[in-house]
Write a protein that holds these residues in place. Structure first.
Motif, PDB file in Angstrom:
ATOM      1  N   GLY A 138       0.787  -1.224   0.000  1.00 44.96           N
ATOM      2  CA  GLY A 138       0.000   0.000   0.000  1.00 44.96           C
ATOM      3  C   GLY A 138       0.818   1.274   0.000  1.00 44.96           C
ATOM      4  N   LYS A 139       2.105   1.166  -0.187  1.00 42.65           N
ATOM      5  CA  LYS A 139       2.964   2.358  -0.241  1.00 42.65           C
ATOM      6  C   LYS A 139       2.746   3.065  -1.581  1.00 42.65           C
ATOM      7  CE  LYS A 139       6.401   4.734   1.564  1.00 42.65           C
ATOM      8  NZ  LYS A 139       6.177   5.562   2.723  1.00 42.65           N
ATOM      9  N   PHE A 140       2.532   4.381  -1.547  1.00 39.59           N
ATOM     10  CA  PHE A 140       2.309   5.191  -2.744  1.00 39.59           C
ATOM     11  C   PHE A 140       3.221   6.410  -2.636  1.00 39.59           C
ATOM     12  CE2 PHE A 140       0.310   8.581  -5.127  1.00 39.59           C
ATOM     13  CZ  PHE A 140      -0.244   7.962  -6.238  1.00 39.59           C
ATOM     14  N   PHE A 141       4.210   6.495  -3.535  1.00 34.77           N
ATOM     15  CA  PHE A 141       5.138   7.631  -3.531  1.00 34.77           C
ATOM     16  C   PHE A 141       5.135   8.270  -4.907  1.00 34.77           C
ATOM     17  CE2 PHE A 141       9.224   9.627  -4.353  1.00 34.77           C
ATOM     18  CZ  PHE A 141       9.312  10.484  -3.272  1.00 34.77           C
ATOM     19  N   PRO A 174       9.938  21.354  -6.914  1.00 32.60           N
ATOM     20  CA  PRO A 174       9.686  19.936  -6.625  1.00 32.60           C
ATOM     21  C   PRO A 174       8.413  19.732  -5.796  1.00 32.60           C
ATOM     22  CG  PRO A 174      11.439  20.761  -5.224  1.00 32.60           C
ATOM     23  CD  PRO A 174      11.054  21.892  -6.146  1.00 32.60           C
ATOM     24  N   TYR A 175       7.663  18.714  -6.172  1.00 32.33           N
ATOM     25  CA  TYR A 175       6.454  18.315  -5.451  1.00 32.33           C
ATOM     26  C   TYR A 175       6.585  16.837  -5.107  1.00 32.33           C
ATOM     27  CZ  TYR A 175       4.185  22.672  -6.790  1.00 32.33           C
ATOM     28  OH  TYR A 175       3.865  23.993  -6.945  1.00 32.33           O
ATOM     29  N   GLU A 176       5.961  16.452  -3.990  1.00 32.80           N
ATOM     30  CA  GLU A 176       6.101  15.081  -3.528  1.00 32.80           C
ATOM     31  C   GLU A 176       4.876  14.673  -2.709  1.00 32.80           C
ATOM     32  OE1 GLU A 176       9.023  13.587  -0.196  1.00 32.80           O
ATOM     33  OE2 GLU A 176      10.105  13.873  -2.087  1.00 32.80           O
ATOM     34  N   VAL A 177       4.477  13.414  -2.865  1.00 32.04           N
ATOM     35  CA  VAL A 177       3.412  12.829  -2.057  1.00 32.04           C
ATOM     36  C   VAL A 177       3.902  11.452  -1.623  1.00 32.04           C
ATOM     37  CG1 VAL A 177       1.047  11.938  -2.044  1.00 32.04           C
ATOM     38  CG2 VAL A 177       1.574  14.017  -3.326  1.00 32.04           C
ATOM     39  N   ASP A 178       3.864  11.198  -0.330  1.00 29.28           N
ATOM     40  CA  ASP A 178       4.287   9.908   0.224  1.00 29.28           C
ATOM     41  C   ASP A 178       3.174   9.436   1.154  1.00 29.28           C
ATOM     42  OD1 ASP A 178       5.661   7.706   1.049  1.00 29.28           O
ATOM     43  OD2 ASP A 178       7.310   8.794   1.982  1.00 29.28           O
ATOM     44  N   MET A 179       2.433   8.402   0.733  1.00 34.00           N
ATOM     45  CA  MET A 179       1.281   7.950   1.505  1.00 34.00           C
ATOM     46  C   MET A 179       1.341   6.441   1.734  1.00 34.00           C
ATOM     47  SD  MET A 179      -1.877  10.044  -0.311  1.00 34.00           S
ATOM     48  CE  MET A 179      -1.762   9.232  -1.906  1.00 34.00           C
ATOM     49  N   LYS A 194      -7.124  12.964  11.541  1.00 29.75           N
ATOM     50  CA  LYS A 194      -7.352  13.962  10.500  1.00 29.75           C
ATOM     51  C   LYS A 194      -6.369  13.749   9.343  1.00 29.75           C
ATOM     52  CE  LYS A 194      -7.903  18.886   9.854  1.00 29.75           C
ATOM     53  NZ  LYS A 194      -7.850  20.216  10.453  1.00 29.75           N
ATOM     54  N   PRO A 195      -6.888  13.702   8.092  1.00 26.15           N
ATOM     55  CA  PRO A 195      -5.990  13.530   6.939  1.00 26.15           C
ATOM     56  C   PRO A 195      -5.176  14.794   6.683  1.00 26.15           C
ATOM     57  CG  PRO A 195      -8.255  13.840   6.207  1.00 26.15           C
ATOM     58  CD  PRO A 195      -8.292  13.780   7.707  1.00 26.15           C
ATOM     59  N   PRO A 196      -4.090  14.681   5.922  1.00 25.33           N
ATOM     60  CA  PRO A 196      -3.276  15.863   5.591  1.00 25.33           C
ATOM     61  C   PRO A 196      -4.108  16.901   4.835  1.00 25.33           C
ATOM     62  CG  PRO A 196      -2.219  13.828   4.846  1.00 25.33           C
ATOM     63  CD  PRO A 196      -3.566  13.456   5.331  1.00 25.33           C
ATOM     64  N   VAL A 197      -3.737  18.165   4.943  1.00 26.45           N
ATOM     65  CA  VAL A 197      -4.511  19.247   4.324  1.00 26.45           C
ATOM     66  C   VAL A 197      -4.534  19.164   2.799  1.00 26.45           C
ATOM     67  CG1 VAL A 197      -4.252  20.859   6.240  1.00 26.45           C
ATOM     68  CG2 VAL A 197      -2.539  20.823   4.424  1.00 26.45           C
ATOM     69  N   PHE A 198      -3.543  18.531   2.180  1.00 25.69           N
ATOM     70  CA  PHE A 198      -3.507  18.451   0.718  1.00 25.69           C
ATOM     71  C   PHE A 198      -4.398  17.342   0.166  1.00 25.69           C
ATOM     72  CE2 PHE A 198       0.039  15.819   2.205  1.00 25.69           C
ATOM     73  CZ  PHE A 198      -0.156  14.639   1.493  1.00 25.69           C
ATOM     74  N   LEU A 199      -4.946  16.479   1.029  1.00 27.00           N
ATOM     75  CA  LEU A 199      -5.763  15.343   0.604  1.00 27.00           C
ATOM     76  C   LEU A 199      -7.241  15.697   0.688  1.00 27.00           C
ATOM     77  CD1 LEU A 199      -5.702  12.384  -0.291  1.00 27.00           C
ATOM     78  CD2 LEU A 199      -5.767  11.760   2.128  1.00 27.00           C
ATOM     79  N   LYS A 200      -7.953  15.547  -0.457  1.00 29.45           N
ATOM     80  CA  LYS A 200      -9.362  15.915  -0.531  1.00 29.45           C
ATOM     81  C   LYS A 200     -10.165  14.812  -1.221  1.00 29.45           C
ATOM     82  CE  LYS A 200      -8.116  20.784  -0.804  1.00 29.45           C
ATOM     83  NZ  LYS A 200      -7.943  20.885   0.591  1.00 29.45           N
ATOM     84  N   VAL A 201     -11.430  14.745  -0.920  1.00 34.21           N
ATOM     85  CA  VAL A 201     -12.326  13.797  -1.578  1.00 34.21           C
ATOM     86  C   VAL A 201     -12.638  14.324  -2.975  1.00 34.21           C
ATOM     87  CG1 VAL A 201     -14.643  12.799  -1.546  1.00 34.21           C
ATOM     88  CG2 VAL A 201     -13.335  12.991   0.579  1.00 34.21           C
ATOM     89  N   ASP A 202     -12.622  13.432  -3.964  1.00 32.89           N
ATOM     90  CA  ASP A 202     -12.977  13.787  -5.337  1.00 32.89           C
ATOM     91  C   ASP A 202     -14.481  13.572  -5.497  1.00 32.89           C
ATOM     92  OD1 ASP A 202     -13.280  14.145  -8.047  1.00 32.89           O
ATOM     93  OD2 ASP A 202     -11.558  12.914  -8.599  1.00 32.89           O
TER      94      ASP A 202
END
Length: 179
Positions: free
Chosen positions: A36-39, A50-55, A96-104
């Motif tokens: 389930g690692k998503f980078f 640079p932008y990065e998402v590590d979930m 609480k989820p990170p502020v950059f994560l939103k429901v589509d």
């Protein structure tokens, strides 16, 4: 220091839709692991910021059946779940989820309405199909649906090569790069 782009997500019992909103993304890289690692990482803009998402996603995923496409405004991922079940949240961590994560909300369908409305999934799959990315077994349009895509917004989308597995490691870390 990397910034976090806006990440939108929605799900069905078998897949998770992840859309990263990053206009003019360059040097796009994705690493996914079955646990389930998503980078994700990329640069954007004239200054190549640079932008990065590590979930850590809520549960295990099927890396080989997952798809990706890079557009002019966003990067879309269709992540196949290892088990066909609804997740209570996207991330493994509670709270609480990170502020950059939103429901589509454009793709969101409630669990009890999944069979009634596959519009979001069908639209997403049609975009992937147009990119010649194929749709592994179970990813095709439902039988009886027509192929009329005249209502779909045309967008310049660049095709990514298929996810590749790095045999030198555990065999579970595919990387997607934008050429």
């Amino acid at each position: 220091m990397s910034r976090h782009p806006t990440v939108k997500w929605a799900q069905r019992s078998d897949v998770v839709f992840i859309t990263i909103e990053l206009p003019d993304a360059q040097d796009v890289k994705l690493k996914m692991e079955p646990e389930g690692k998503f980078f994700f990482s990329a640069t954007s803009g004239v200054n190549k910021i640079p932008y990065e998402v590590d979930m850590d996603l809520h549960d295990k995923i099927d890396v080989g059946e997952s798809k990706a496409s890079v557009g002019k405004r966003n990067i879309c991922y269709l992540v196949k779940k290892a088990e066909n079940k609804w997740w209570s949240r996207l991330l493994k961590q509670e709270g609480k989820p990170p502020v950059f994560l939103k429901v589509d909300w454009d793709r969101w369908v409630d669990e009890d309405e999944e069979d009634q409305d596959n519009k979001g999934k069908t639209y997403f799959l049609n975009v992937l199909y147009k990119l010649n990315m194929g749709g592994g077994e179970g990813f095709g349009a439902a039988e009886g649906e027509d192929d009329d895509d005249s209502d779909m917004e045309e967008e310049n989308v660049e095709e990514l090569p298929p996810l590749k597995t790095d045999a030198s490691s555990s065999g579970a870390e595919p990387e997607v790069k934008k050429d």
